[in-house]
Write a protein that holds these residues in place. Sequence first.
Motif, PDB file in Angstrom:
ATOM      1  N   UNK A   1       0.841  -1.165   0.067  1.00  0.00           N
ATOM      2  CA  UNK A   1       0.242  -0.062  -0.085  1.00  0.00           C
ATOM      3  C   UNK A   1       0.868   1.261   0.227  1.00  0.00           C
ATOM      4  N   UNK A   2       1.996   1.216   0.744  1.00  0.00           N
ATOM      5  CA  UNK A   2       3.027   2.408   0.665  1.00  0.00           C
ATOM      6  C   UNK A   2       3.531   2.549  -0.636  1.00  0.00           C
ATOM      7  N   UNK A   3       3.820   1.539  -1.397  1.00  0.00           N
ATOM      8  CA  UNK A   3       4.523   1.705  -2.623  1.00  0.00           C
ATOM      9  C   UNK A   3       3.403   2.230  -3.419  1.00  0.00           C
ATOM     10  N   UNK A   4       2.178   1.785  -3.418  1.00  0.00           N
ATOM     11  CA  UNK A   4       1.115   2.399  -4.433  1.00  0.00           C
ATOM     12  C   UNK A   4       0.774   3.847  -4.047  1.00  0.00           C
ATOM     13  N   UNK A   5       0.939   4.152  -2.717  1.00  0.00           N
ATOM     14  CA  UNK A   5       0.596   5.562  -2.441  1.00  0.00           C
ATOM     15  C   UNK A   5       1.758   6.738  -2.926  1.00  0.00           C
ATOM     16  N   UNK A   6       3.114   6.123  -2.941  1.00  0.00           N
ATOM     17  CA  UNK A   6       4.172   6.819  -3.621  1.00  0.00           C
ATOM     18  C   UNK A   6       3.976   7.153  -4.933  1.00  0.00           C
ATOM     19  N   UNK A   7       3.543   5.861  -5.978  1.00  0.00           N
ATOM     20  CA  UNK A   7       3.312   5.928  -7.268  1.00  0.00           C
ATOM     21  C   UNK A   7       2.279   6.822  -7.595  1.00  0.00           C
ATOM     22  N   UNK A   8       1.186   6.764  -6.908  1.00  0.00           N
ATOM     23  CA  UNK A   8      -0.039   7.571  -6.860  1.00  0.00           C
ATOM     24  C   UNK A   8       0.354   8.897  -6.948  1.00  0.00           C
ATOM     25  N   UNK A   9       1.216   9.312  -5.811  1.00  0.00           N
ATOM     26  CA  UNK A   9       1.357  10.638  -5.639  1.00  0.00           C
ATOM     27  C   UNK A   9       2.310  11.329  -6.787  1.00  0.00           C
ATOM     28  N   UNK A  10       3.275  10.555  -7.310  1.00  0.00           N
ATOM     29  CA  UNK A  10       4.069  11.036  -8.495  1.00  0.00           C
ATOM     30  C   UNK A  10       3.193  11.002  -9.788  1.00  0.00           C
ATOM     31  N   UNK A  11       2.493  10.064  -9.966  1.00  0.00           N
ATOM     32  CA  UNK A  11       1.305  10.412 -11.108  1.00  0.00           C
ATOM     33  C   UNK A  11       0.504  11.298 -10.964  1.00  0.00           C
ATOM     34  N   UNK A  12       0.150  11.480  -9.989  1.00  0.00           N
ATOM     35  CA  UNK A  12      -0.938  12.807  -9.706  1.00  0.00           C
ATOM     36  C   UNK A  12      -0.009  14.009  -9.845  1.00  0.00           C
ATOM     37  N   UNK A  13       1.123  14.277  -9.448  1.00  0.00           N
ATOM     38  CA  UNK A  13       1.907  15.354  -9.668  1.00  0.00           C
ATOM     39  C   UNK A  13       1.985  15.603 -11.308  1.00  0.00           C
ATOM     40  N   UNK A  14       2.382  14.544 -11.916  1.00  0.00           N
ATOM     41  CA  UNK A  14       2.580  14.540 -13.439  1.00  0.00           C
ATOM     42  C   UNK A  14       1.370  14.988 -14.072  1.00  0.00           C
ATOM     43  N   UNK A  15       0.263  14.376 -13.818  1.00  0.00           N
ATOM     44  CA  UNK A  15      -1.059  14.753 -14.329  1.00  0.00           C
ATOM     45  C   UNK A  15      -1.523  16.218 -14.233  1.00  0.00           C
TER      46      UNK A  15
END
Length: 896
Positions: free
Chosen positions: A467-481
């Motif tokens: 879950x922590x890895x998913x949250x990190x990936x989501x944060x980076x993806x959100x920033x890119x979007x």
Amino acid sequence: MDVGDSPLLKFAADLRSLRDKAGGYSYRQLGARAHYSATTLSDAAGGRKLPSLAVTLAYVRACEGDEAEWEDRWHQVAAEVLPTPPSAEEGHPPYAGLAPYGTEDAEWFFGRDRVLEDLEKRIIGRRFVAVFGASGAGKSSLLRAGLVPRLPGPTVLTTPGELDVRPEKLDLGQDLIVVDQFEEVFTLCPDAEQRAAFVDALLTARCRVVLGVRADFYGHCAQYPELIEALTDSQLLLGPMGPEELRQVIMQPAVKASCTVETALVSRLIADATGQAGVLPLMSHALLETWRRRRGTTLTLAGYEAAGGIQHAIAQTAERTFTSLEKQQRALARQVFLRLTALGDGTEDTKRRLPRAELDTDVDIDVVLDRLAHARLLTLDRDTVEIAHEALIRSWPRLRNWLAGDRDGLRTMRQLTEAAATWDSLGRDPDALYRGSRLDTAVEWTRRDGVRTSVMERDFLADSLAARDRERRLAHRHTRRLRQLVALLLVLLVLAGGAVVLASRAQQQAAWERNLSVARYVANEAENRRDDNPNLAHQMLIAAYRLSGTDDLRDRVLSAHAATSLDMVSRSVLTGQALSPDGTQVPIARVPDIADDRINKRLGGYLVPRNTVTSFVVTRTERAYATTAETDPRIWDVTDVRNPVVAHTFTGPLTLVAFAPVTGRVLVTVDGTSEATVWDTSNPREPVALAVLENHPRWIADIEFSLDGKVLATIDNQSTVRLWSLEDPREPRQIGELSDGEDVSTLALHPDGRTIAVAGKSGSIRLWDLTNAWAPTKIATLEGHSDTVLSLGFRRDGTALASAGKDDTVRLWDLADPHHPAQRARISGRTAGIYGIGFGDAPDWVVTSNSDGTTRSWQFDVDVAIATLCETVYDPISEDEWRRNFSGIDYQPPCS
């Protein structure tokens, strides 16, 4: 006297040396401390005879010696000077020891007449009967030495391990088949078809059948519907013996062996064994060893103590059983015992009942549990496992060393177990997973040598990491979007000048969402870096808060500040309970000029006993006093914090003590939870009893003074709050009462005396209007704490309330409008041992007092917290580190 003449003389000389080291008390003074006569204590150190264990430990306790060390010394000397065990030629032992009684021991079997009569009636009325009971409850002895000899006609007594399980072998033409240790069907026979055939053979046999089954195998029996049907209304549950049954077990075999038992020994054994599941073989073993050390024909208390009693019998059996296991099984046994022990917080460690599901389904685990249960060290019930006797925790050195070796690690294990169980019970809800520093701590603990986790715990940690890895990936993806969105909006701005305002607003919203996403990601990263680089972690957390300004990140900043603050304050503390007359200097917590445990101890390190401080007061004459409540409750003069001295020692245990604020002249004590006494402590060295609260229920759970010291509030064990006027301490009188139907274990009185806050196990805080103190009306309920509220305290102006909870949070509540209270902020931090909470001389400065004699500040002004954290920063966050974490955000070091 030459101390080398004998072990007894050396023992006596060492007792006298211990008295000299303690300050050379006279035997009269020592008698007052030990609660034994001066003559008894003088004889104990005289060397003419070995004193009893109780007298020895009282002597050592009065001299502040190491009781465990002296208890071992006593047993060593007792083994040399007390009568040695007689030889085997002296007749049949009257007790069986750890082994069960067999059919040949029927004449020595006593104490189960009532149960045997019930069992015989069941056998007469039914063809199939089962006796269930915990390990060590006496099932085998009941069937072998009790039932079989009483029944007429042919009887077969066997166990599954001794009997061929083919159906035709059970058609023996007997009147009765007794199958003891029926659980061996499941532990010794791996073939499911063969097990089913054996059960079917018993069900169809042309005779009556009685089974002896360990209670924890009840669920295994439920796998066979025909067996459950046969056992309907045919089950007998064998529980612990009562005092009279135990008396027969102790006395009757001795009488039959022409021996007598000292009355003191009988009383001691009944006290040690009553209500203890699985204690019968342990008691029988202790009795056998006592018989071997009898004096003539008399079994004595001294012989029982020399044999080690029930406690040392357990320790010897535990060590022998543990060392007989294979290496891998010993590691499993260690984990089992650690999981079965609940760590004490200021109290002794106790046994813990463990759900069987908490242990993996594993062949080695089953072997370990079976061996430990067979040795009577564990009690296995239907769905639970527990240590047979808490004496094992106290008396087995190996287990004591395990528990002392890594208590923080054991607490991490217990928290992980509970968190995993909660997560599983919630359908493995992702919101219940570990995050941040708690996840890092748990993962680090699992990597230590010798640590073994369960399948559920490993699944829990694996999902938490995922879950922590998913949250990190989501944060980076959100920033890119968000970056793409901003770029798109800029293009639209060029193409459509008329949409300037709309694009600007969208950009602001996008920027805010981007900032919030980045801030929360950085805050989580800061939690992960706190241990190895707190300097960087604090800067990241401050910057994340300034970027978003959200309440949850503000609370994280406050919690980080609290985690770095020292357990020391030098200004006003608690609602009047630790204030000097001008509300400033308070000599508590630590010596003010040195705040380093490596150089100078906390105040609690000077107080004896430790972790028992229950109140603190500074009088108008600038003298400071602390009180402790234990077996020897004391008033301490701590004006000189480097050298606190005892001002007065009360007789008998006190459970609660409270000084009246400001003056510190009036003291209220609760004796044994049953009686509240009002004292005049104008001279703290000679307090004078003034009155006793009349007509108060037996149990008093807590007491609290009002700010002016004229009103005392008490809580009884039914959660009823009573208000008492102490304007005349010699004649206290009740002036009000509150019972809101919920648990109440702590309270606080508003400075104006017209409002009271109460709380307890539920975590909710209730405000009540006391205008009519005999019929209070509820004002509001404050929800937030997830566990028991430990303490409450009002700000001096009454516009705020502070609370400390067992959920490791301290919270600040805004009461500007008491009918609509709101939580201002929440700080996370250790709250174990807190007994008082109040405000310092700043509006957002909360202070708690702990039973170890320390005081800790909790700063709720976020600007002050940030400034304090930045004072420790010497290396501002680098631009590279900023870009790695705050991608797309201009470089702004928070502590530059």
